[in-house]
Scaffold this active site. Structure first.
Site, PDB file in Angstrom:
ATOM      1  CG  ASN A 141      -1.947   1.116   1.108  1.00 35.17           C
ATOM      2  OD1 ASN A 141      -2.880   0.996   0.309  1.00 35.17           O
ATOM      3  ND2 ASN A 141      -1.775   2.196   1.853  1.00 35.17           N
ATOM      4  CD  GLU A 204      -2.536   2.688  -2.973  1.00 35.36           C
ATOM      5  OE1 GLU A 204      -1.585   1.941  -2.634  1.00 35.36           O
ATOM      6  OE2 GLU A 204      -3.649   2.685  -2.413  1.00 35.36           O
ATOM      7  CG  ASP A 253      -8.493  17.230   8.369  1.00 37.07           C
ATOM      8  OD1 ASP A 253      -8.074  16.779   7.294  1.00 37.07           O
ATOM      9  OD2 ASP A 253      -8.830  16.538   9.339  1.00 37.07           O
TER      10      ASP A 253
END
Ligand code: MN
Length: 443
Positions: A141, A204, A253
């Protein structure tokens, strides 16, 4: 193989090189925020560091398209990304790579890690892609995670309960650390793939390799069992410890609001390799680049999903104001009454975090929010065209979602023109030959 340096070199004309010294605490963030709409930002001198900082590399759609050598625009981009996600191609592992030019003991205090916003808990790496394999080596990953610098050798890592979290938890159950390669300074296709919605089990890196036409090469790390792009600028080789947690945050964020402090795992860095004269890459939290990278893979998913229910889809925009995540505008070629509402439902199915979606006709530019508002003003009726979904699962990023229940209300706005009324009453009035007249008169 294409790398970050080559890519930046292609955009000399749109790179803003800041020559004056800039403080890594707030000043750099302020400069990046001011410039990233128009430029790749290259800070030559960051006070206290010898390494330059680059930001905003993926802040425009056009540059992301260029990174994949796309000539046809958005439609081609979405199909290329969708294709790469379904047909990833295995990366070659090279014996040598430029990232191995220098290999040294870890010292995170040499990296120009920036502190962005007033209440952030400390300096954060934000363009760091983390690669890890399951203990049996079967699953790889690669994903982007914010990393808070704790000291010269340790980082706190924010693990949302997704793929890397799952690999770490599986290792922890056996009492083992999880080896990771943290790469900083990679080609935009790698950043794009690492932020794309690939399913668990798909590497990915292999998605990136497909996007790059088979040109992504990896190298094996020295101190840990993990792989990094052979031409990354910097690789931090480390392991996520099974049994240590620290306070991580607060941090800004994608929403532009402060995320709370949580207990999060710690990465111990064992080895650092880098190119000669490395460039440190960063992403401004809640900036254009952050929201675009987060959203664009999900635009492709919305695009595929809506295409399944209406014959023609124009564009999809996860808007900047909607944090690149919560608000979408989708244009469709409406053929029958009800297509707009079906498109609303398909958009929600394609991106479960979506909160509000506006569906418009093809004559509306989804990137021009004044036009979108115009469509709402002239084509939309609240009693007839609004879809209300109460108590659906919401995005954990949305501060207005009840943290207790996680539930939200989703709204779909069908702003396509009704087909039972004459088309001409909804048509945009045009001034004939307007462009030509302006050129002639105003020069
Ligand atoms: Mn993944």
């Amino acid at each position: 193989m294409p790398d970050l340096r080559d890519f930046i070199a292609e955009f000399k004309g749109e790179t803003y090189r800041v020559k004056k010294p800039v403080s890594p605490r707030f000043e750099a963030a302020a400069v990046i925020r001011r410039l990233e709409k128009r430029f790749i930002v290259y800070l030559e001198k960051v006070k206290g560091f010898s390494m330059p900082v680059v930001a905003g590399v993926c802040a425009t759609r056009r540059r992301l398209f260029e990174a994949l050598k796309i000539r046809g625009g958005t439609w081609e981009f979405y199909s290329r990304l969708t294709e790469a996600l379904t047909n990833p191609s295995k990366c070659k592992v090279a014996g040598e790579g430029l990232v191995k030019e220098v290999s040294e003991k870890p010292d995170l205090s040499r990296l120009p890690v920036l502190t962005f916003y007033g209440r952030d808990g400390g300096p954060y790496l934000t363009a760091s892609i983390i690669a890890a394999r399951s203990l049996n080596g079967e699953v790889e990953n690669v994903s982007i995670h914010r990393l808070m610098v704790l000291d010269r050798r340790r980082l706190a890592v924010r693990l949302v309960p997704r793929h890397l979290y799952r690999l770490w938890r599986e290792a922890r159950e056996k009492g083992k650390p999880l080896d990771v390669a943290i790469s900083v300074g990679v080609h935009p296709a790698v950043l794009l793939a690492a932020s794309s919605p690939a399913p668990f089990g798909t590497s990915e890196y292999d998605v990136a390799n497909r996007l790059m036409g088979g040109k992504l090469k990896l190298v094996e790390c020295e101190a840990v069992e993990a792989y990094a792009p052979a031409e990354a600028e910097i690789v931090l080789e480390g392991r996520i410890l099974p049994d240590v947690e620290v306070d991580e945050g607060p941090f800004t964020d994608a929403t532009g609001t402060y995320d709370l402090v949580r207990r999060q795992p710690v990465i111990e860095v064992l080895r650092v390799t880098h190119r000669r004269n490395p460039v440190y890459q960063t992403i401004l939290p809640a900036g254009l680049e952050h929201r675009l990278l987060m959203g664009i893979g999900y635009e492709a998913k919305i695009w595929s999903s809506v295409r399944g229910v209406v014959p023609e889809v124009g564009g999809v925009n996860l808007t900047f104001g909607g944090c690149g995540w919560l608000h979408a505008v989708v244009s469709i070629g409406k053929q029958r009454e009800g297509d707009g509402k079906n498109a609303v439902m398909a958009a929600f199915a394609g991106h479960p975090s979506l909160k509000h979606v506006v569906v418009v006709d093809l004559d509306i530019d989804v990137y021009n929010l004044e036009e979108v508002e115009w469509a709402l003003a002239t084509r939309f009726q609240g009693d007839r065209d609004l879809v209300v979904l109460r108590e659906a699962r919401g995005s954990s990023l949305d501060p207005s979602v009840s943290p207790r229940t996680g539930l939200t209300t989703k709204l779909g706005f069908d702003a396509t023109r009704p087909l039972n009324l004459p088309e001409e009453s909804f048509r945009k009035a045009e001034i004939p030959e307007a462009e030509k007249a302006c050129r002639k008169i105003l020069g």
